[in-house]
Design a protein around this motif. Structure first.
Motif, short mmCIF file in Angstrom:
data_model
loop_
_atom_site.label_atom_id
_atom_site.label_comp_id
_atom_site.label_asym_id
_atom_site.label_seq_id
_atom_site.Cartn_x
_atom_site.Cartn_y
_atom_site.Cartn_z
N ALA A 247 16.33 112.25 -28.11
CA ALA A 247 15.65 113.02 -29.14
C ALA A 247 15.96 114.51 -28.99
O ALA A 247 15.92 115.06 -27.89
CB ALA A 247 14.14 112.80 -29.04
N GLY A 248 16.30 115.14 -30.12
CA GLY A 248 16.58 116.56 -30.13
C GLY A 248 18.00 116.93 -29.81
O GLY A 248 18.36 118.11 -29.85
N ASP A 289 25.61 120.20 -26.88
CA ASP A 289 24.17 120.02 -26.69
C ASP A 289 23.66 120.82 -25.51
O ASP A 289 24.43 121.32 -24.67
CB ASP A 289 23.84 118.55 -26.47
CG ASP A 289 23.60 117.79 -27.77
OD1 ASP A 289 22.88 118.34 -28.64
OD2 ASP A 289 24.13 116.68 -27.92
#
Length: 343
Positions: A247-248, A289
């Protein structure tokens, strides 16, 4: 690089079959040493147990070090209970929630190994009314040995003692659709990727413009794997480790992840830019990321005082430190970035 994906995955599968929790890695070390030497590269074991490989190249004054690790999570016997069960502590970030109900092997110091299962204490749902509400921790689970033992003396008679390693079953599978499922893809999948890249260099007769070394470390999961054995002339180090999926974050299991920052801080801006440029040049499917709870070998290298630039890439891996999953495409895209970075 497509031709080297199957080789990389196969070598990862072979390595995954070898138990190697941090501190118990000799057999995995021997495998890595043998495999790189079989490809024609000079490789040696460090005093600490890591494998240092010279992948060749010209400019030794601006050398690149690629780091991956062969050690994994695991456990260690902390107490032999009066009823013959074992209380264990984790080695590395092994989580009791993820380890519960997994088959394991207790490796004794002098009398072989014994099978067992990590279970919740009083694990029968039909007996334990608090089964669902019990918080899983290393104090509420235990190893149940697959031996006729009913007391601490029975267990000790087998040669099991405090300090023995507990190795968990990896349950490795490669699906027809290309997914790779196993415990400990972190980071044995990346060791397979480095072997695949080495085979590419060997088969294609490629010589990088800069010298390239690889260091397969064996203490990464406890934080100091990459803290030593950096060859002279190394100016950059890239950790090839699992890419986070969750998530994210943008990365999927079919991509290569380029980490801009993790819990240790930002990675070298110049190296991150060059990794992105390499991915774009090679047409690799990538994502950039930030990992909130992560540390890598190259950060241990910097903390040890080495004056280098650092980066982190890896095939996307879901369910990290649990039953992990990646994909052949993630392997391919990581190989592409490595080639683009060096050629």
């Amino acid at each position: 690089m497509e031709n080297y994906v199957d080789f990389a995955v196969q070598k990862a599968v072979e390595l995954l079959a070898i138990d190697s929790p941090t501190g118990y890695t000799a057999e995995a070390e021997e495998f890595v040493l043998r495999e790189f030497r079989a490809l024609g590269f000079a490789a040696e074991r460090t005093a600490k147990g890591g494998i240092l490989i010279d992948l060749g190249g010209e400019n030794a004054d601006d050398a690149l070090l690629l780091e991956a690790h062969a050690d994994t999570l695991g456990g260690m016997v902390a107490e032999i209970k009066g009823d013959g069960r074992l209380r264990i502590v984790n080695v590395g970030g092994m989580n009791a929630n993820n380890a519960e109900a997994e088959n394991c092997r207790v490796v004794t110091k002098f009398s072989g190994s014994y099978e067992g299962t990590l279970q919740l204490i009083n694990a029968s749902v039909h007996v334990n009314g608090d089964y669902a509400s019990t918080k899983r921790s290393w104090d509420t689970v235990e190893v149940v040995l697959d031996e006729a033992v009913e007391s601490a003396d029975d267990v000790k008679a087998l040669g099991i003692s405090v300090g023995d390693f507990v190795c968990f079953e990896p349950r490795t599978r490669v699906t027809k659709s290309g997914y790779i499922k196993s415990r400990f893809l972190d980071d044995k999948l990346s060791v397979g990727i480095l072997l695949g890249f080495a085979k590419y260099l060997h088969d294609e007769g490629k010589t990088p413009a800069r010298r390239v070394y690889a260091h397969v470390t064996v203490y990464e999961e406890v934080g100091h794997g990459g803290s030593a054995s950096v060859p002279a002339g190394v100016t950059e180090a890239i950790s090839v480790d699992m890419g986070c999926v969750g998530a994210g974050l943008q990365c999927t299991e079919r991509q290569v992840s380029i980490c801009a920052k993790d819990s240790g801080g930002p990675y070298s801006y110049d190296v991150v830019k060059k990794l992105i440029a390499a991915a774009q040049k090679e047409g690799a499917d990538y994502a950039v990321d930030i990992y909130p709870y992560y540390g890598s070998d190259v950060e241990a290298t910097l903390r040890a005082g080495y004056d280098i630039r650092h980066g982190l890439i890896g095939a996307g891996v879901y369910a990290s430190h649990g039953y992990e999953r990646s994909h052949r495409d993630g392997v391919l895209n990581t190989l592409r970035v490595l080639r683009g970075y060096l050629f």
